[in-house]
Design a protein around this motif. Structure first.
Motif, mmCIF file in Angstrom:
data_model
loop_
_atom_site.group_PDB
_atom_site.id
_atom_site.type_symbol
_atom_site.label_atom_id
_atom_site.label_comp_id
_atom_site.label_asym_id
_atom_site.label_seq_id
_atom_site.Cartn_x
_atom_site.Cartn_y
_atom_site.Cartn_z
ATOM 1 N N SER A 1 1.170 -0.936 -0.390
ATOM 2 C CA SER A 1 -0.074 -0.082 0.246
ATOM 3 C C SER A 1 1.144 1.371 0.117
ATOM 4 C CB SER A 1 -1.030 -0.601 1.544
ATOM 5 O OG SER A 1 0.038 0.458 2.699
ATOM 6 N N ALA A 2 0.329 1.970 -0.423
ATOM 7 C CA ALA A 2 1.097 3.392 -0.213
ATOM 8 C C ALA A 2 0.425 4.403 1.399
ATOM 9 C CB ALA A 2 0.653 4.571 -1.038
ATOM 10 N N PRO A 3 1.347 4.274 2.099
ATOM 11 C CA PRO A 3 1.066 5.008 3.072
ATOM 12 C C PRO A 3 1.329 6.544 2.952
ATOM 13 C CG PRO A 3 2.332 3.271 3.632
ATOM 14 C CD PRO A 3 2.338 3.181 2.423
ATOM 15 N N SER A 4 0.870 7.277 4.273
ATOM 16 C CA SER A 4 0.459 8.510 3.421
ATOM 17 C C SER A 4 2.306 9.380 3.678
ATOM 18 C CB SER A 4 0.323 9.603 3.939
ATOM 19 O OG SER A 4 -0.177 9.186 5.954
ATOM 20 N N ALA A 5 2.503 9.982 3.345
ATOM 21 C CA ALA A 5 4.352 10.526 3.610
ATOM 22 C C ALA A 5 3.903 12.032 5.209
ATOM 23 C CB ALA A 5 4.724 11.983 2.835
ATOM 24 N N PRO A 6 4.744 11.042 5.718
ATOM 25 C CA PRO A 6 5.149 12.486 6.572
ATOM 26 C C PRO A 6 5.611 13.868 6.560
ATOM 27 C CG PRO A 6 7.587 11.297 6.550
ATOM 28 C CD PRO A 6 6.331 10.617 5.480
ATOM 29 N N SER A 7 5.172 14.131 7.950
ATOM 30 C CA SER A 7 5.683 15.360 7.897
ATOM 31 C C SER A 7 7.035 16.144 7.663
ATOM 32 C CB SER A 7 4.864 16.164 8.921
ATOM 33 O OG SER A 7 5.460 15.712 9.681
ATOM 34 N N ALA A 8 7.432 16.942 7.232
ATOM 35 C CA ALA A 8 8.911 17.475 6.710
ATOM 36 C C ALA A 8 8.837 17.815 8.173
ATOM 37 C CB ALA A 8 8.743 18.971 5.991
ATOM 38 N N ALA A 9 8.205 17.777 9.247
ATOM 39 C CA ALA A 9 8.634 18.524 10.833
ATOM 40 C C ALA A 9 9.193 17.087 11.037
ATOM 41 C CB ALA A 9 8.072 18.816 11.537
ATOM 42 N N GLU A 10 8.767 15.965 10.805
ATOM 43 C CA GLU A 10 8.682 14.735 11.496
ATOM 44 C C GLU A 10 9.912 14.440 10.737
ATOM 45 O OE1 GLU A 10 7.566 11.389 14.040
ATOM 46 O OE2 GLU A 10 7.761 13.957 13.951
ATOM 47 N N THR A 11 10.484 14.650 9.243
ATOM 48 C CA THR A 11 10.995 13.883 8.654
ATOM 49 C C THR A 11 12.686 14.365 9.234
ATOM 50 O OG1 THR A 11 9.646 13.641 6.467
ATOM 51 C CG2 THR A 11 11.672 13.784 6.063
ATOM 52 N N SER B 1 4.496 3.919 9.624
ATOM 53 C CA SER B 1 5.232 4.549 10.916
ATOM 54 C C SER B 1 6.418 5.738 9.855
ATOM 55 C CB SER B 1 6.074 4.074 11.565
ATOM 56 O OG SER B 1 4.870 4.141 12.618
ATOM 57 N N PRO B 2 6.887 7.099 10.341
ATOM 58 C CA PRO B 2 8.063 8.058 10.347
ATOM 59 C C PRO B 2 9.034 7.674 9.946
ATOM 60 C CG PRO B 2 5.708 9.379 10.394
ATOM 61 C CD PRO B 2 5.663 7.738 11.061
ATOM 62 N N ALA B 3 9.420 7.239 9.229
ATOM 63 C CA ALA B 3 11.013 6.579 9.293
ATOM 64 C C ALA B 3 11.973 7.500 8.309
ATOM 65 C CB ALA B 3 11.483 5.183 8.901
ATOM 66 N N VAL C 1 15.457 4.751 12.148
ATOM 67 C CA VAL C 1 15.357 5.653 12.660
ATOM 68 C C VAL C 1 13.709 5.358 13.027
ATOM 69 C CG1 VAL C 1 14.951 7.842 14.368
ATOM 70 C CG2 VAL C 1 17.202 7.288 13.615
ATOM 71 N N VAL C 2 12.749 5.243 13.692
ATOM 72 C CA VAL C 2 11.515 4.503 13.500
ATOM 73 C C VAL C 2 10.368 5.662 14.466
ATOM 74 C CG1 VAL C 2 9.084 3.262 12.522
ATOM 75 C CG2 VAL C 2 11.640 2.663 11.844
ATOM 76 N N SER C 3 9.213 6.562 14.105
ATOM 77 C CA SER C 3 9.016 6.710 14.608
ATOM 78 C C SER C 3 7.323 6.632 15.331
ATOM 79 C CB SER C 3 8.055 8.052 15.004
ATOM 80 O OG SER C 3 6.984 9.157 15.550
ATOM 81 N N LEU C 4 7.073 6.149 15.794
ATOM 82 C CA LEU C 4 6.203 4.270 16.250
ATOM 83 C C LEU C 4 4.320 5.518 16.941
ATOM 84 C CD1 LEU C 4 7.473 1.674 17.331
ATOM 85 C CD2 LEU C 4 6.892 2.139 15.262
ATOM 86 N N PRO C 5 3.016 4.763 16.578
ATOM 87 C CA PRO C 5 2.283 5.338 17.245
ATOM 88 C C PRO C 5 2.258 5.167 19.067
ATOM 89 C CG PRO C 5 1.561 3.497 15.678
ATOM 90 C CD PRO C 5 3.297 3.885 15.455
#
Length: 225
Positions: free
Chosen positions: A31-41, A105-107, A123-127
């Protein structure tokens, strides 16, 4: 040496039998998860290691939803291609990209290489706070068929000084054919962010692994504030 830079799954890095600098087409994401925000990246990129002395960047930094990253897809494909004595050991004690919440999750991922070996880091940011379970006893020693070559993996838990909210380290010896290698694995959690690192070489010394883990944890602590 294992898969081409997933750096996430302890069970895949040696399984693919290639170096961190080798580039392979990634399997399409489910699937194509939504891209993380610029701040999170930016936060996750800041938590990555700087280029170690004597090494160069082999891959990345790559950012995005963990399951959609090229490096993650390569790791999953390496597992699918290998024939393991215990298939469940391929991703044991590591982040499971097959889980929907982890995959979305953003990574951020990066890999370094030198003649002596390679380092890959994610580095992965989990919910929510989530830390992989310890390596099952049956996964401490098992065999796999990698491209027709039998490879034996033997892993021991290292007594690494505690880091972050949770941490764990392993040292795996992979023996088979001409691809003998050692793999140091470190996992650190701070809050809902997890850092995973793999160090691959002919010989990986725990002291050197701990030094890298300490630097990675310092970066993680700053990025987690």
């Amino acid at each position: 040496m294992r898969q081409a830079v997933s750096g996430i799954f302890l069970g895949t890095l040696v399984l693919a039998g290639c170096s961190a600098t080798e580039d392979k087409p990634a399997a399409p994401a489910a699937s194509a998860p939504s891209a993380p925000s610029a701040a999170e990246t930016d936060r996750l990129r800041a938590a990555l290691l700087p280029v170690p002395k004597g090494m160069s960047v082999a891959y990345g930094p790559e950012t995005g939803a963990f399951g959609s990253l090229k490096s993650t897809q390569q790791g999953l494909e390496a597992v699918r291609q290998a024939k393991l004595q215990h298939p469940e050991c391929a991703g044991a004690a590591q982040l499971d990209a097959a889980k929907t919440d982890v995959a979305k999750s953003p990574a951020a991922v990066i890999a370094f290489s030198a003649e002596r070996g390679s380092i890959s880091q994610a580095v992965v940011s989990l919910p929510k706070p989530d830390f992989p379970a310890a390596l099952p006893e049956k996964c401490a020693s098992y065999t796999a068929d990698v491209g027709g070559t039998p490879v034996t993996y033997k892993t021991r838990t290292l007594d690494m000084p505690a880091k972050g909210d949770q941490s764990r380290a392993y040292l795996t010896t992979a023996a088979g054919g001409k691809q003998n290698a050692q793999i140091g694995s470190v996992m650190i959690r701070r809050g809902t962010t997890i850092m995973s690192m793999l160090v691959v070489g002919q010989q990986v010394k725990p002291k050197g692994l701990y030094e890298l883990a300490n630097l990675a944890d310092q970066n993680l602590a700053r990025a987690s504030r």
